[in-house]
Design a protein around this motif. Structure first.
Motif, short mmCIF file in Angstrom:
data_model
loop_
_atom_site.label_atom_id
_atom_site.label_comp_id
_atom_site.label_asym_id
_atom_site.label_seq_id
_atom_site.Cartn_x
_atom_site.Cartn_y
_atom_site.Cartn_z
N MET A 9 -43.94 -50.37 -49.04
CA MET A 9 -43.21 -49.46 -48.14
C MET A 9 -43.76 -48.05 -48.29
N ALA A 10 -43.98 -47.39 -47.15
CA ALA A 10 -44.44 -46.01 -47.18
C ALA A 10 -43.34 -45.13 -47.75
N THR A 11 -43.72 -44.24 -48.67
CA THR A 11 -42.73 -43.38 -49.29
C THR A 11 -42.52 -42.08 -48.52
N THR A 12 -43.51 -41.69 -47.73
CA THR A 12 -43.43 -40.45 -46.97
C THR A 12 -43.99 -40.65 -45.58
N VAL A 13 -43.27 -40.14 -44.59
CA VAL A 13 -43.77 -40.16 -43.22
C VAL A 13 -44.23 -38.75 -42.87
N VAL A 14 -45.46 -38.65 -42.40
CA VAL A 14 -46.02 -37.36 -42.02
C VAL A 14 -45.72 -37.10 -40.55
N ILE A 15 -45.22 -35.91 -40.24
CA ILE A 15 -44.94 -35.50 -38.87
C ILE A 15 -45.77 -34.25 -38.59
N ASP A 16 -46.74 -34.38 -37.71
CA ASP A 16 -47.50 -33.22 -37.26
C ASP A 16 -46.75 -32.62 -36.07
N TYR A 17 -46.26 -31.43 -36.27
CA TYR A 17 -45.37 -30.77 -35.30
C TYR A 17 -46.12 -29.64 -34.62
N LEU A 59 -33.60 -32.37 -40.00
CA LEU A 59 -34.48 -33.43 -40.50
C LEU A 59 -34.90 -33.14 -41.94
N ASN A 60 -35.28 -31.90 -42.18
CA ASN A 60 -35.68 -31.51 -43.54
C ASN A 60 -34.53 -31.66 -44.53
N GLU A 61 -33.32 -31.31 -44.09
CA GLU A 61 -32.15 -31.41 -44.96
C GLU A 61 -31.80 -32.87 -45.27
N LYS A 62 -31.84 -33.71 -44.26
CA LYS A 62 -31.39 -35.10 -44.42
C LYS A 62 -32.44 -35.97 -45.12
N LEU A 63 -33.70 -35.79 -44.75
CA LEU A 63 -34.75 -36.68 -45.26
C LEU A 63 -35.53 -36.08 -46.42
N ARG A 90 -45.93 -31.13 -40.97
CA ARG A 90 -47.09 -30.24 -40.95
C ARG A 90 -47.06 -29.46 -39.64
N TYR A 91 -47.03 -28.14 -39.74
CA TYR A 91 -46.82 -27.28 -38.58
C TYR A 91 -48.15 -26.84 -37.98
N HIS A 92 -48.24 -26.97 -36.66
CA HIS A 92 -49.43 -26.57 -35.91
C HIS A 92 -48.98 -25.81 -34.66
N TYR A 93 -49.96 -25.15 -34.03
CA TYR A 93 -49.67 -24.45 -32.78
C TYR A 93 -50.55 -24.99 -31.67
N LEU A 94 -50.04 -24.92 -30.44
CA LEU A 94 -50.83 -25.29 -29.28
C LEU A 94 -50.65 -24.22 -28.22
N ASP A 95 -51.57 -24.21 -27.27
CA ASP A 95 -51.62 -23.15 -26.27
C ASP A 95 -50.83 -23.54 -25.03
N VAL A 96 -49.62 -23.00 -24.92
CA VAL A 96 -48.81 -23.14 -23.71
C VAL A 96 -48.67 -21.79 -23.02
N PHE A 97 -48.39 -20.75 -23.81
CA PHE A 97 -48.20 -19.41 -23.27
C PHE A 97 -49.31 -18.46 -23.74
N GLY A 98 -50.50 -18.98 -23.93
CA GLY A 98 -51.62 -18.13 -24.32
C GLY A 98 -51.94 -17.08 -23.28
N ASP A 99 -51.70 -17.40 -22.01
CA ASP A 99 -51.90 -16.45 -20.91
C ASP A 99 -50.60 -16.33 -20.12
N ILE A 106 -46.12 -35.72 -33.70
CA ILE A 106 -47.04 -36.82 -33.96
C ILE A 106 -46.58 -37.47 -35.26
N ILE A 107 -46.06 -38.68 -35.16
CA ILE A 107 -45.43 -39.32 -36.31
C ILE A 107 -46.37 -40.33 -36.95
N ASP A 108 -46.50 -40.21 -38.27
CA ASP A 108 -47.26 -41.17 -39.08
C ASP A 108 -48.69 -41.31 -38.58
N ASN A 109 -49.39 -40.17 -38.51
CA ASN A 109 -50.81 -40.14 -38.16
C ASN A 109 -51.12 -40.80 -36.83
N GLY A 110 -50.26 -40.54 -35.85
CA GLY A 110 -50.54 -41.00 -34.50
C GLY A 110 -49.90 -42.30 -34.10
N ARG A 111 -49.12 -42.92 -34.99
CA ARG A 111 -48.48 -44.19 -34.62
C ARG A 111 -47.47 -44.00 -33.50
#
Length: 219
Positions: free
Chosen positions: A1-9, A28-32, A39-48, A184-189
């Motif tokens: 069983m996986a002990t940790t689920v990675v979420i790329d946000y 989510l952080n409090e409960k789990l 893992r926090y990332h940024y994307l371009d929605v309001f770049g312009d 993005i949950i569990d490396n793209g699953r």
């Protein structure tokens, strides 16, 4: 069983749906706690934003129409306070400066401090009604938070912060992400996008915690 689920946000600091999602991320952080890694990332929605909003909302009231959309979107969520001046009187030209500064903080002070300051910067816009596209304001916010600017400026000046930000933007494009926020949950699953409710997020993450990674595909 996986002990940790990675979420790329992936999010944009000027996206109201990411502002609304903040409380869900906190829960989510409090409960789990140690069962997930966000893992926090940024994307371009309001770049312009200076061109995006007038063009895309030209037939829906321009900035006034978009401001109303933001207020109406957040209205059902008491934790997502909205300053009435944003997009009316306060019109950020870009989210990229805030993203860039946050990447400089990540390089200088670590990911946890960058996450903390991201919330601080979002609050400055959504609650205090400040223009977070302005670099002088961003630096002032860092100073108020007790951040020494010298290492931040070094990461900005040597290009390392920009390179880290571009890596986020390029990865978001490579993943064909539709917008902010994206999970993005569990490396793209699994990919979840937009105004996803807390219970939906929790249920999907708990399912991944129960299932071994080997069961992701039988082919």
């Amino acid at each position: 069983m996986a002990t940790t689920v990675v979420i790329d946000y992936y999010s944009d600091v000027l996206c109201v749906w990411a502002w609304i999602a903040q409380r869900r991320i906190d829960e989510l952080n409090e409960k789990l706690s140690n069962k997930i890694e966000i893992r926090y990332h940024y994307l371009d929605v309001f770049g312009d934003a200076a061109n995006k909003i007038p063009k895309q909302w030209a037939e829906r009231g321009g900035y006034a129409g978009f401001a109303k959309h933001v207020v109406d979107s957040a209205a059902p969520y008491p934790d997502a306070q909205i300053n009435p001046n944003i997009w009316h009187k306060v019109r950020p030209t870009t989210s990229a400066n805030a993203h860039l500064v946050l990447k400089a903080i990540e390089l200088s002070y670590g990911k946890d401090k960058s996450i903390e300051l991201a919330l601080f910067i979002r609050q400055a816009f959504y609650i205090d009604g400040q223009d977070i596209s302005q670099l002088p304001l961003l630096f002032l916010l860092l100073e108020r938070a007790g951040i020494a600017l010298e290492p931040v400026n070094k990461a900005l000046n040597d290009g390392s912060a920009m390179a880290l930000l571009m890596a986020d933007y390029q990865q978001a494009r490579a993943l064909s992400l539709k917008g902010s926020p994206s999970y993005i949950i569990d490396n793209g699953r699994q990919v979840l996008y937009g105004n996803v409710g807390y219970r939906v997020l929790l249920t999907n993450i708990e399912e991944h915690l129960k299932q071994p990674a080997a069961e992701a595909s039988w082919c």
